[in-house]
Write a protein that holds these residues in place. Structure first.
Motif, short mmCIF file in Angstrom:
data_model
loop_
_atom_site.label_atom_id
_atom_site.label_comp_id
_atom_site.label_asym_id
_atom_site.label_seq_id
_atom_site.Cartn_x
_atom_site.Cartn_y
_atom_site.Cartn_z
N GLU A 288 3.58 -0.59 -11.00
CA GLU A 288 4.11 0.84 -9.88
C GLU A 288 4.26 1.43 -8.82
O GLU A 288 3.37 0.74 -8.01
N MET B 237 -4.11 -2.86 -10.64
CA MET B 237 -3.06 -2.15 -9.24
C MET B 237 -2.68 -3.35 -8.73
O MET B 237 -2.45 -3.92 -7.25
N SER C 53 3.93 8.32 -6.73
CA SER C 53 3.29 7.88 -5.38
C SER C 53 1.00 8.14 -6.10
O SER C 53 1.38 9.05 -7.01
N SER C 54 1.01 7.27 -4.93
CA SER C 54 -0.46 7.52 -5.23
C SER C 54 -1.52 7.21 -4.34
O SER C 54 -0.83 6.62 -3.58
N THR C 55 -1.86 7.31 -3.79
CA THR C 55 -2.91 7.10 -3.03
C THR C 55 -4.00 4.86 -3.41
O THR C 55 -3.56 5.30 -3.97
N THR D 231 2.88 2.94 -5.64
CA THR D 231 1.60 3.84 -4.95
C THR D 231 2.62 3.88 -3.47
O THR D 231 3.35 3.11 -2.89
N ASN E 251 2.54 0.40 -1.90
CA ASN E 251 2.36 -1.13 -2.07
C ASN E 251 4.33 -0.81 -1.47
O ASN E 251 4.75 -2.16 -2.40
N LYS F 62 -4.25 5.64 -9.84
CA LYS F 62 -3.24 5.26 -10.63
C LYS F 62 -2.40 6.21 -11.19
O LYS F 62 -2.53 7.04 -11.32
N THR F 63 -1.02 6.24 -11.18
CA THR F 63 0.18 7.23 -11.24
C THR F 63 0.84 6.00 -12.19
O THR F 63 0.26 5.05 -12.61
N GLU G 264 -7.88 -4.25 -7.17
CA GLU G 264 -6.03 -3.11 -6.64
C GLU G 264 -5.65 -4.14 -5.06
O GLU G 264 -6.71 -4.76 -4.65
#
Length: 312
Positions: A210, A168, A49-51, A212, A215, A55-56, A140
């Protein structure tokens, strides 16, 4: 922490929202690598998970663990280097900070975005401590540009580092139009690098695939659409003129959904994989082996990488 019936344990990092599954065997200190160096980096994974703008390095299922058996390069994809073993490649990861020593056949690098607060001196320190390349977040989705991309690009080139960029993925639609639009945005940002910094963009351009927080990537998308969607993006980048392209993914998603399904991708696509473990366990061009690395003289944690490819 709790164990599953598959000899895995679910861990939560106290004071954070981070959690994931790792093999229970990773709690046992590994045997020393050749030359007497002991590797102690564990194979933790993130939930992915990310905002927006972040980047995760996790996977859709919250696991990047799995078999460490070697795999051959996939059809239609150039995957140079070896399996990322600390003893076999001459590269070792030691301690909780994920420090690494590159061998004669590997180089050290890292990836950063606006989440790191860096100066020209920061990039000079990276170079002086043996880092050879950096991969910067540029974009992104179809409209976001990282606020530090051009600044950090100039600093890194000034320091003599090899500089690359990543985008991203912003949408999990299965139609080509969105992925082509994202490629056009990425390309346009890279094309302005010379005007913004004085240096033309000469590196590799990676699509970071990945999940987020925005997305909507799901396991179903991975299983049914990921290879084709990546192909739309990568081929559009090459059509636009960015011939040096690559893919970033977590080890689990690469092995489960992408590897062996790359026939629609450009034949020279570089592979950049994340696996927080003492060995990568498969062929790739770049291995992101920790997200908690440290660099002397610079505050904060970093995603650290090892490249097996001379282009980096």
């Amino acid at each position: 922490m709790k164990e599953s019936t598959q000899n895995m344990s679910h861990i939560c990092v106290v004071g954070t929202t981070q959690s994931g599954w790792i093999y229970t065997s990773h709690f046992t200190k590994p045997a020393p690598a050749a030359g007497g160096t002991t590797s102690t980096t564990t194979g933790t994974s993130q939930t992915g998970s990310s905002t927006a703008g972040g980047k995760t390095t996790g996977t859709a299922t919250g696991s990047t663990s799995g078999s460490t058996g070697s795999a051959a390069a996939t059809s239609g994809t150039t995957t140079t280097g070896n399996t990322g073993s600390g003893s076999a490649s001459g590269t070792t990861t030691t301690g909780s900070t994920g420090s690494a020593t590159a061998s004669a056949t590997t180089t050290k690098g890292l990836d950063v975005s606006h989440y790191q607060t860096l100066t020209q001196d920061s990039f000079n320190l990276m170079k002086s401590q043996g880092y050879n390349f950096v991969i910067l977040k540029a974009t992104e989705g179809s409209g976001y540009t990282d606020s530090k991309f051009y600044t950090y690009y100039k600093y890194a080139r000034n320091a003599g580092l090899s500089v690359h960029a990543y985008h991203m993925i912003g949408n999990s639609t299965t139609t080509s139009a969105q992925h082509i639009a994202e490629a056009k945005h990425f390309y346009q940002v890279l094309a302005q690098t010379k005007a913004k910094t004085g240096y033309a963009f000469t590196g590799y351009a990676f699509e970071d695939i990945e999940p987020t927080g925005t997305n909507s990537i799901t396991t179903t998308w991975w299983a049914n659409a990921a290879p084709a969607c990546a192909g739309y993006f990568l081929n559009e980048m090459q059509t636009l003129g960015q011939t040096k392209v690559g893919i970033y993914a977590g080890y689990f998603n690469w092995k489960s959904y992408l590897e062996g399904h790359t026939d629609s991708w450009p034949s020279n696509t570089k592979i950049w994989l994340a696996r927080y473990n003492i060995t990568l366990g498969t062929n790739a061009d770049v291995w992101q082996y920790t997200e908690t690395g440290t660099i002397d003289g610079i505050t904060g944690h970093f995603d650290l990488d090892i490249s097996y490819d001379p282009d980096f």
